[in-house]
Structures are given as structure tokens and as C-alpha cells.
Design an enzyme around this catalytic site. Structure first.
Site, PDB file in Angstrom:
ATOM      1  N   ILE A  18       0.876  -1.189   0.007  1.00 13.34           N
ATOM      2  CA  ILE A  18      -0.205  -0.013  -0.006  1.00 13.34           C
ATOM      3  C   ILE A  18       0.734   1.148  -0.019  1.00 13.34           C
ATOM      4  O   ILE A  18       0.463   2.543   0.133  1.00 13.34           O
ATOM      5  CB  ILE A  18      -1.038   0.042   1.215  1.00 13.34           C
ATOM      6  CG1 ILE A  18      -0.235  -0.359   2.654  1.00 13.34           C
ATOM      7  CG2 ILE A  18      -2.225  -0.937   0.750  1.00 13.34           C
ATOM      8  CD1 ILE A  18      -1.102  -0.315   3.758  1.00 13.34           C
ATOM      9  N   GLY A  21       8.703   3.749   0.326  1.00 11.47           N
ATOM     10  CA  GLY A  21       9.600   4.707   0.866  1.00 11.47           C
ATOM     11  C   GLY A  21      11.111   4.377   0.686  1.00 11.47           C
ATOM     12  O   GLY A  21      11.513   3.232   0.596  1.00 11.47           O
ATOM     13  N   GLY A  22      12.023   5.243   0.992  1.00 10.80           N
ATOM     14  CA  GLY A  22      13.368   4.819   1.227  1.00 10.80           C
ATOM     15  C   GLY A  22      13.599   3.994   2.024  1.00 10.80           C
ATOM     16  O   GLY A  22      14.393   2.952   2.190  1.00 10.80           O
ATOM     17  N   PHE A  23      12.753   3.688   3.145  1.00 10.32           N
ATOM     18  CA  PHE A  23      12.833   2.655   4.178  1.00 10.32           C
ATOM     19  C   PHE A  23      12.383   1.391   3.635  1.00 10.32           C
ATOM     20  O   PHE A  23      13.024   0.289   4.257  1.00 10.32           O
ATOM     21  CB  PHE A  23      11.781   2.864   5.553  1.00 10.32           C
ATOM     22  CG  PHE A  23      10.464   2.996   4.823  1.00 10.32           C
ATOM     23  CD1 PHE A  23       9.756   1.941   4.686  1.00 10.32           C
ATOM     24  CD2 PHE A  23       9.952   4.300   4.378  1.00 10.32           C
ATOM     25  CE1 PHE A  23       8.482   2.084   4.385  1.00 10.32           C
ATOM     26  CE2 PHE A  23       8.663   4.126   3.823  1.00 10.32           C
ATOM     27  CZ  PHE A  23       7.944   3.230   4.156  1.00 10.32           C
ATOM     28  N   LYS A  25       8.817  -1.035   2.184  1.00  9.80           N
ATOM     29  CA  LYS A  25       7.350  -1.103   1.987  1.00  9.80           C
ATOM     30  C   LYS A  25       6.436  -1.278   3.179  1.00  9.80           C
ATOM     31  O   LYS A  25       6.715  -1.679   4.141  1.00  9.80           O
ATOM     32  CB  LYS A  25       7.271  -2.363   1.069  1.00  9.80           C
ATOM     33  CG  LYS A  25       7.819  -2.519  -0.400  1.00  9.80           C
ATOM     34  CD  LYS A  25       7.553  -3.783  -1.155  1.00  9.80           C
ATOM     35  CE  LYS A  25       7.763  -3.902  -2.652  1.00  9.80           C
ATOM     36  NZ  LYS A  25       8.834  -3.118  -3.164  1.00  9.80           N
ATOM     37  N   VAL A  26       5.206  -0.755   2.558  1.00  7.51           N
ATOM     38  CA  VAL A  26       4.065  -1.036   3.631  1.00  7.51           C
ATOM     39  C   VAL A  26       3.088  -1.985   3.077  1.00  7.51           C
ATOM     40  O   VAL A  26       2.699  -1.592   1.939  1.00  7.51           O
ATOM     41  CB  VAL A  26       3.621   0.312   4.119  1.00  7.51           C
ATOM     42  CG1 VAL A  26       2.375   0.073   5.057  1.00  7.51           C
ATOM     43  CG2 VAL A  26       4.488   1.243   4.769  1.00  7.51           C
ATOM     44  N   LYS A  41       5.138  -2.472   8.020  1.00  8.93           N
ATOM     45  CA  LYS A  41       6.198  -2.003   7.370  1.00  8.93           C
ATOM     46  C   LYS A  41       7.120  -2.814   7.412  1.00  8.93           C
ATOM     47  O   LYS A  41       7.719  -3.386   8.399  1.00  8.93           O
ATOM     48  CB  LYS A  41       6.457  -0.703   8.407  1.00  8.93           C
ATOM     49  CG  LYS A  41       7.402   0.139   7.574  1.00  8.93           C
ATOM     50  CD  LYS A  41       7.946   1.660   8.566  1.00  8.93           C
ATOM     51  CE  LYS A  41       8.702   2.540   7.983  1.00  8.93           C
ATOM     52  NZ  LYS A  41       9.092   3.543   8.932  1.00  8.93           N
ATOM     53  N   ASP A 133       9.450  16.165  11.602  1.00 11.62           N
ATOM     54  CA  ASP A 133       9.125  16.137  10.223  1.00 11.62           C
ATOM     55  C   ASP A 133       7.536  16.220  10.028  1.00 11.62           C
ATOM     56  O   ASP A 133       6.998  15.379   9.296  1.00 11.62           O
ATOM     57  CB  ASP A 133       9.504  14.598   9.644  1.00 11.62           C
ATOM     58  CG  ASP A 133       9.647  14.727   8.064  1.00 11.62           C
ATOM     59  OD1 ASP A 133       9.657  13.652   7.505  1.00 11.62           O
ATOM     60  OD2 ASP A 133       9.557  15.599   7.345  1.00 11.62           O
TER      61      ASP A 133
HETATM   62  C1  LIG Z   1       5.513   8.863   2.119  1.00  6.54           C
HETATM   63  N1  LIG Z   1       5.743   7.982   3.241  1.00  6.54           N
HETATM   64  C2  LIG Z   1       7.403   8.108   3.322  1.00  6.54           C
HETATM   65  C3  LIG Z   1       5.781   6.371   3.376  1.00  6.54           C
HETATM   66  C4  LIG Z   1       4.390   6.125   2.969  1.00  6.54           C
HETATM   67  C5  LIG Z   1       3.985   4.672   3.199  1.00  6.54           C
HETATM   68  C6  LIG Z   1       2.594   4.258   2.812  1.00  6.54           C
HETATM   69  C7  LIG Z   1       1.794   4.709   3.978  1.00  6.54           C
HETATM   70  N2  LIG Z   1       0.434   4.641   3.917  1.00  6.54           N
HETATM   71  C8  LIG Z   1      -0.273   5.137   2.863  1.00  6.54           C
HETATM   72  O1  LIG Z   1       0.504   5.886   1.937  1.00  6.54           O
HETATM   73  N3  LIG Z   1      -1.475   4.698   2.447  1.00  6.54           N
HETATM   74  C9  LIG Z   1      -2.334   5.423   1.280  1.00  6.54           C
HETATM   75  C10 LIG Z   1      -2.173   3.576   3.100  1.00  6.54           C
HETATM   76  C11 LIG Z   1      -1.740   3.317   4.535  1.00  6.54           C
HETATM   77  C12 LIG Z   1      -2.529   2.675   5.355  1.00  6.54           C
HETATM   78  N4  LIG Z   1      -2.244   2.419   6.692  1.00  6.54           N
HETATM   79  C13 LIG Z   1      -1.102   2.830   6.852  1.00  6.54           C
HETATM   80  C14 LIG Z   1      -0.601   2.643   8.278  1.00  6.54           C
HETATM   81  C15 LIG Z   1       0.702   2.899   8.774  1.00  6.54           C
HETATM   82  C16 LIG Z   1       1.380   3.554   8.005  1.00  6.54           C
HETATM   83  C17 LIG Z   1       2.905   4.126   8.301  1.00  6.54           C
HETATM   84  C18 LIG Z   1       4.015   4.087   7.452  1.00  6.54           C
HETATM   85  C19 LIG Z   1       5.128   4.560   7.760  1.00  6.54           C
HETATM   86 CL1  LIG Z   1       6.297   4.649   6.610  1.00  6.54          CL
HETATM   87  C20 LIG Z   1       5.370   4.611   9.195  1.00  6.54           C
HETATM   88  O2  LIG Z   1       6.726   4.822   9.594  1.00  6.54           O
HETATM   89  C21 LIG Z   1       4.496   4.358  10.052  1.00  6.54           C
HETATM   90 CL2  LIG Z   1       4.816   4.746  11.674  1.00  6.54          CL
HETATM   91  C22 LIG Z   1       3.054   4.121   9.473  1.00  6.54           C
HETATM   92  N5  LIG Z   1       1.310   3.779   6.795  1.00  6.54           N
HETATM   93  C23 LIG Z   1      -0.120   3.687   5.965  1.00  6.54           C
HETATM   94  C24 LIG Z   1      -0.515   3.828   4.769  1.00  6.54           C
HETATM   95  C25 LIG Z   1       2.003   6.204   4.361  1.00  6.54           C
HETATM   96  C26 LIG Z   1       3.319   6.592   4.469  1.00  6.54           C
END
Ligand SMILES: CN(C)C[C@H]1CC[C@H](N2C(=O)N(C)Cc3cnc4ccc(-c5cc(Cl)c(O)c(Cl)c5)nc4c32)CC1
Length: 337
Positions: A18, A21-23, A25-26, A41, A133
Site C-alpha cells: 500500500i 519509501g526509502g525505508f 514497503k508497507v 512496514k 518532520d
Molecule cells: C510517504 N511515506 C514516506 C511512506 C508512506 C508509505 C505508505 C503509508 N500508507 C499510505 O500511504 N496509504 C495510502 C495507506 C496506508 C494505510 N495505513 C497505514 C498505516 C501505517 C503507515 C505507516 C507508514 C510508515 Cl512509513 C510509518 O513510519 C508508520 Cl509509523 C506508519 N502507513 C499506512 C499507509 C504512508 C506513508
């Protein structure tokens, strides 16, 4: 070849990616025992390289910070090559996309979101963490249209206390405070308050107060503290933005005063509460009993394990069953897998 996914696949049905990022995948996944949706993550330790300390910082923050508007950590699994963080899933997507879609938010909707963001940031500061951030890309919306703060890789938790001076320049330039872009030492919470000003400006206008493709020009604009005030901004909004986007951090409004600012309180009964009902870490005895019976454990054994907050499979089960019970009480389950 060791299978890093073995542990995860025992308890989660892993679905599509879903985001990334640099880190790493999620991925979306289902917790098999409760059918609850989670976000996993996935990070590859080798690929993280120098970024590994950032992941450790984020994990420390996620284990400490338990708040309705901070994305919840359920479980952490480290294998030979990977680190998996099982997190609360937010189905509403990024706040950034929401603003773009609506062009800009009206004052009431911006106020609702901004109150929740300030509650999460004030709570972080009270626990000794500065986010550093803050931007719409790091704020998600959940299915109840509530804010969830994410991405704690850049947050600071100085041993010398949250008001001690920081030096590392980080975060996204457009949201960075003047003292930070000047390369001077800065105080985490003061820089977060500036970013909240940029965030509020983006919520109310749909574009940034300081923007330029050329970095030095952008930094000059930030240090000037000068920004446009579109005609749709109310005078109250303009006043609040002026107290947040103060170039001199000593003249900038403090987080505490911000929580009871008249703009935030308007149409709401009370100032924003910086505490967290999740935080007292007392266990829900009824929930603990249900799980002990379910797993055939003695309650005392179960309590002894859960109070350690290991963020292992048991912590995940306790939190996800708790979440399931909460949604049942709100009549929200029965969703199709
Ligand atoms: C732009 N960023 C650097 C990465 C992006 C990756 C997908 C994420 N996401 C999305 O973008 N949806 C559209 C769906 C979605 C749904 N649930 C999520 C639940 C948690 C997280 C999450 C992601 C990261 Cl990198 C974290 O450190 C934490 Cl603590 C939480 N991301 C979610 C997530 C949002 C951030």
C-alpha cells in the site's frame, strides 16, 4: 535460505503493497486471530545501512507513544534480514491527498484536524519526543475520519530533555523552521510549532506559505517569514498563523498556549487535551481475562506477560482483540475479509 517471512505468515495474511519509501514497503495484512486489518512496514536491514539508527528511533517512539492520534504499533518482529513493524491500518489515506482533492479545507474542517494534530504533537512533547518532520504526507486519516500521525524516523528524544538544543538539520525544507534552515541550534518543540504553522497554512489554503524549487531562494523566503494571505482567510486565522509563523522562536507561541488559543477553542467546549487515555498502560482486566481463557492461560501469567509491553504476538493479540471489542461496541464490525 532462512525464510524471514515465516513468523509473520503464521499469524497474518499478507496482502498488497500500500506504499513504499526509502525505508522499504508497507503492506496491508489481516491478523488471522481477529480478522483485523493491519499495515506491516517491512524493512531490509542490509538496505537500511546508515538509516538503521532512524528505524531504532522510530521503534522507540512507537513503543512509548500510545495516543488516539498516533499510529499504533501492535507488534515488532526482527529476523536475520528484516525488521517488520505491525501497525494500525488507516484506510483514509494521506492528509496530503485529501487536501489536494478538496483544493483547500474550510475553517471548521481544518480546525477539527488541526486540534487532533496538536493533541498528538503536544502529547509527544510531554513524553520527551519532538517529531521534526510534520507535514501532510506524514498524517493519515483513518476510517473514522480521524488523524493519525506517522513516520517517527526523524523524531528527537534527547537525553538532556526535550527543551535541550538540537543540531541535526532534518525534515522537509518547506516545513522547516528559520532557525533550523539557518543551521543554528534549535529547540525541537519550537521547530515543531513552526511546522504546525506551515501545516495549518496548507490546510486552509491548499498551497505552501514558503515555496520555491531553488533551495537557497526557499531558505531566504522562510527566514523572511513573509507569506501571502489569500482573501478567504478570516482575521482569526491570520492572527493564529502569525503567532505560529514567527521567525524568532522566542516570540513564537508555545505548544501549551497554542492548545488553548481562541481559534482552536472556537465551537469546541474545551482546550485541546495533551494527555492520552491509552497511556496509563493499565490493562483492561475483562479483555485480559477473555484472552487468558481463549489461550488457556492463568490470568496472573497473562498479566505478568502483558505488563512488560514486549510488542510481541501477545501484545498484538491483546491490542487487536481490544480494538475488535471497541468496534463491536460501536456496531462497526461484520466487515468482509
Ligand atoms: C510517504 N511515506 C514516506 C511512506 C508512506 C508509505 C505508505 C503509508 N500508507 C499510505 O500511504 N496509504 C495510502 C495507506 C496506508 C494505510 N495505513 C497505514 C498505516 C501505517 C503507515 C505507516 C507508514 C510508515 Cl512509513 C510509518 O513510519 C508508520 Cl509509523 C506508519 N502507513 C499506512 C499507509 C504512508 C506513508
Amino acid at each position: 535460505m532462512v525464510d524471514d517471512w515465516f513468523e509473520i505468515k503464521k499469524r497474518y495474511l499478507v496482502k498488497e503493497t500500500i506504499g513504499s519509501g526509502g525505508f522499504g514497503k508497507v503492506k496491508r495484512a489481516l491478523h488471522i486471530a481477529t480478522t483485523e486489518t493491519v499495515a506491516i512496514k517491512v524493512m531490509d536491514k542490509a538496505k537500511l545501512g546508515a538509516d538503521l539508527p532512524r528505524v531504532k528511533t522510530e521503534i522507540k517512539a512507537l513503543r512509548t507513544l500510545q495516543h488516539p492520534h498516533i499510529c499504533r504499533l501492535y507488534e515488532e518482529i526482527e529476523t536475520e534480514n528484516k525488521i517488520f513493524l505491525v501497525l494500525e491500518h488507516c484506510s483514509g489515506g494521506e492528509l496530503f491527498d485529501y487536501i489536494v482533492e478538496k483544493d483547500r479545507l474550510n475553517e471548521d474542517e481544518a480546525r477539527q484536524f488541526f486540534r487532533e494534530i496538536c493533541a498528538a504533537v503536544a502529547y509527544m512533547h510531554s513524553k520527551g519526543f519532538a517529531h521534526r518532520d510534520l507535514k501532510p504526507e506524514n498524517i493519515l486519516i483513518d476510517e473514522d475520519h480521524r488523524i493519525k500521525l506517522i513516520d517517527f524516523g526523524l523524531c528527537a528524544n534527547p537525553d538532556a530533555g526535550i527543551e535541550s538544543a538540537l543540531a541535526t538539520c532534518c525534515g522537509s525544507p518547506a516545513y522547516a523552521a528559520p532557525e533550523l534552515v539557518s543551521g543554528r541550534k534549535y529547540i525541537g518543540p519550537e521547530a515543531d510549532v513552526w511546522s504546525l504553522g506551515v501545516l495549518l497554512y496548507a490546510l486552509l489554503n491548499g498551497f505552501l506559505p514558503f515555496d520555491d524549487d531553488n533551495m537557497p531562494t526557499l531558505y531566504k523566503k522562510i527566514k523572511s517569514g513573509k507569506y501571502d494571505e489569500p482573501e478567504w482567510l478570516s482575521s482569526e486565522s491570520k492572527f493564529l498563523l502569525a503567532t505560529l509563523l514567527q521567525v524568532d522562536p522566542k516570540k513564537r507561541i508555545t505548544m501549551r498556549r497554542l492548545l488553548s488559543h481562541r481559534w482552536l477553542i472556537k465551537d469546541h467546549l474545551a482546550p485541546v487535551d495533551p494527555t492520552s487515555k491509552y497511556d496509563d498502560k493499565t490493562l483492561d482486566e475483562e479483555l485480559l481475562t477473555n484472552i487468558a481463557i481463549g489461550l488457556g492461560w492463568q490470568r496472573a501469567e497473562m498479566r505478568q506477560e502483558l505488563v512488560q509491553w514486549k510488542f510481541d504476538a501477545l501484545t498484538a493479540t491483546y491490542l487487536l482483540v481490544g480494538y475488535l471489542q471497541l468496534r463491536r461496541s460501536q456496531g462497526k464490525t461484520g466487515k468482509i475479509i
